[in-house]
Design an enzyme around this catalytic site. Structure first.
Site, short mmCIF file in Angstrom:
data_model
loop_
_atom_site.label_atom_id
_atom_site.label_comp_id
_atom_site.label_asym_id
_atom_site.label_seq_id
_atom_site.Cartn_x
_atom_site.Cartn_y
_atom_site.Cartn_z
N GLY A 237 27.71 -2.11 42.40
CA GLY A 237 28.34 -2.62 43.60
C GLY A 237 29.80 -2.21 43.62
O GLY A 237 30.36 -1.82 42.59
N GLN B 69 38.61 -2.39 45.62
CA GLN B 69 38.54 -1.65 44.35
C GLN B 69 38.91 -0.18 44.49
O GLN B 69 39.10 0.50 43.48
CB GLN B 69 37.14 -1.77 43.74
CG GLN B 69 36.83 -3.18 43.26
CD GLN B 69 35.47 -3.22 42.61
OE1 GLN B 69 34.47 -3.28 43.28
NE2 GLN B 69 35.44 -3.12 41.28
N CYS C 164 32.68 -5.38 35.38
CA CYS C 164 33.29 -4.96 36.64
C CYS C 164 34.00 -3.63 36.42
O CYS C 164 34.70 -3.47 35.42
CB CYS C 164 34.29 -6.02 37.09
SG CYS C 164 35.17 -5.59 38.60
N LEU C 165 33.84 -2.70 37.36
CA LEU C 165 34.50 -1.40 37.23
C LEU C 165 36.02 -1.54 37.18
O LEU C 165 36.70 -0.68 36.64
CB LEU C 165 34.09 -0.49 38.39
CG LEU C 165 32.61 -0.08 38.45
CD1 LEU C 165 32.33 0.65 39.76
CD2 LEU C 165 32.23 0.79 37.26
N HIS D 67 29.39 -11.27 43.50
CA HIS D 67 30.50 -10.66 42.75
C HIS D 67 31.39 -9.85 43.70
O HIS D 67 32.61 -9.95 43.65
CB HIS D 67 29.90 -9.77 41.64
CG HIS D 67 30.89 -8.98 40.85
ND1 HIS D 67 31.08 -9.15 39.49
CD2 HIS D 67 31.74 -7.98 41.22
CE1 HIS D 67 32.02 -8.31 39.07
NE2 HIS D 67 32.43 -7.57 40.09
N GLU D 68 30.74 -9.07 44.59
CA GLU D 68 31.53 -8.21 45.49
C GLU D 68 32.26 -9.05 46.56
O GLU D 68 33.41 -8.74 46.90
CB GLU D 68 30.65 -7.15 46.15
CG GLU D 68 29.94 -6.19 45.18
CD GLU D 68 30.82 -5.60 44.11
OE1 GLU D 68 32.04 -5.41 44.35
OE2 GLU D 68 30.31 -5.34 43.00
N HIS E 71 35.43 -10.30 45.29
CA HIS E 71 36.52 -9.31 45.35
C HIS E 71 37.29 -9.40 46.68
O HIS E 71 38.50 -9.17 46.72
CB HIS E 71 35.98 -7.88 45.22
CG HIS E 71 35.80 -7.43 43.80
ND1 HIS E 71 36.84 -7.32 42.91
CD2 HIS E 71 34.69 -7.03 43.12
CE1 HIS E 71 36.39 -6.87 41.74
NE2 HIS E 71 35.08 -6.70 41.84
#
Ligand code: ZN
Length: 151
Positions: free
Chosen positions: A46, A51, A88-89, A130-131, A134
């Protein structure tokens, strides 16, 4: 194909409340394409627009065979609880257990500008939550227990 550098924890854009998308413009479509290229290049499940440094309410998720593009996503129903390890990236090398709703119903715009409602559970529901976090300036490390660095 445009692959962007992923913004890392410590950058302010990850802590901002992202702005609603008012209109599906060619720039929003380009953003979706760039996010998709960037997510696949990074092997993520995702990605949220902040991000890649864009403070707009746009997320994408791909848990394997279920690619989703969600603009202005809103959780309109959630039920149950699941707890599992997340990473997480934007926080590379860290993992921790996060408790999430097991199932969520989401209202969002798609790339055609149509209002859609979808329901997902388990991993896809986790990734969507999660997204969406963000978009509200929340990182999984804010919620995680047993946070560990990968060695
Ligand atoms: Zn993340």
């Amino acid at each position: 194909m445009s692959v962007y550098q992923i913004v890392k924890n410590g950058d302010e854009v990850l802590r901002e409340k992202a702005l609603q998308v008012r209109e599906i413009t060619p720039n929003i479509l380009k953003l979706l394409n760039n996010m998709r290229d960037t997510m696949y290049a990074s092997n993520g499940v995702g990605l949220a627009a902040p991000q890649i440094g864009i403070s707009k309410r746009v997320i994408i998720v791909d848990t394997g065979d279920d690619y989703l593009e969600l603009i202005n996503p809103e959780i309109i129903m959630s039920e149950g609880i699941q707890s599992d390890q997340e990473g997480c990236l934007s926080v590379p090398g860290y993992f921790g257990d996060v408790s999430r709703a097991h199932r969520v119903r989401i209202r969002a715009l798609n790339r055609e500008g149509e209002m859609i409602e979808i329901e997902r559970e388990e991993l896809a529901a986790r990734a969507i939550q999660h997204e969406i976090d963000h978009l509200n300036g929340i990182l999984f490390i804010d919620k995680a227990t047993n946070l560990k660095a990968d060695e």
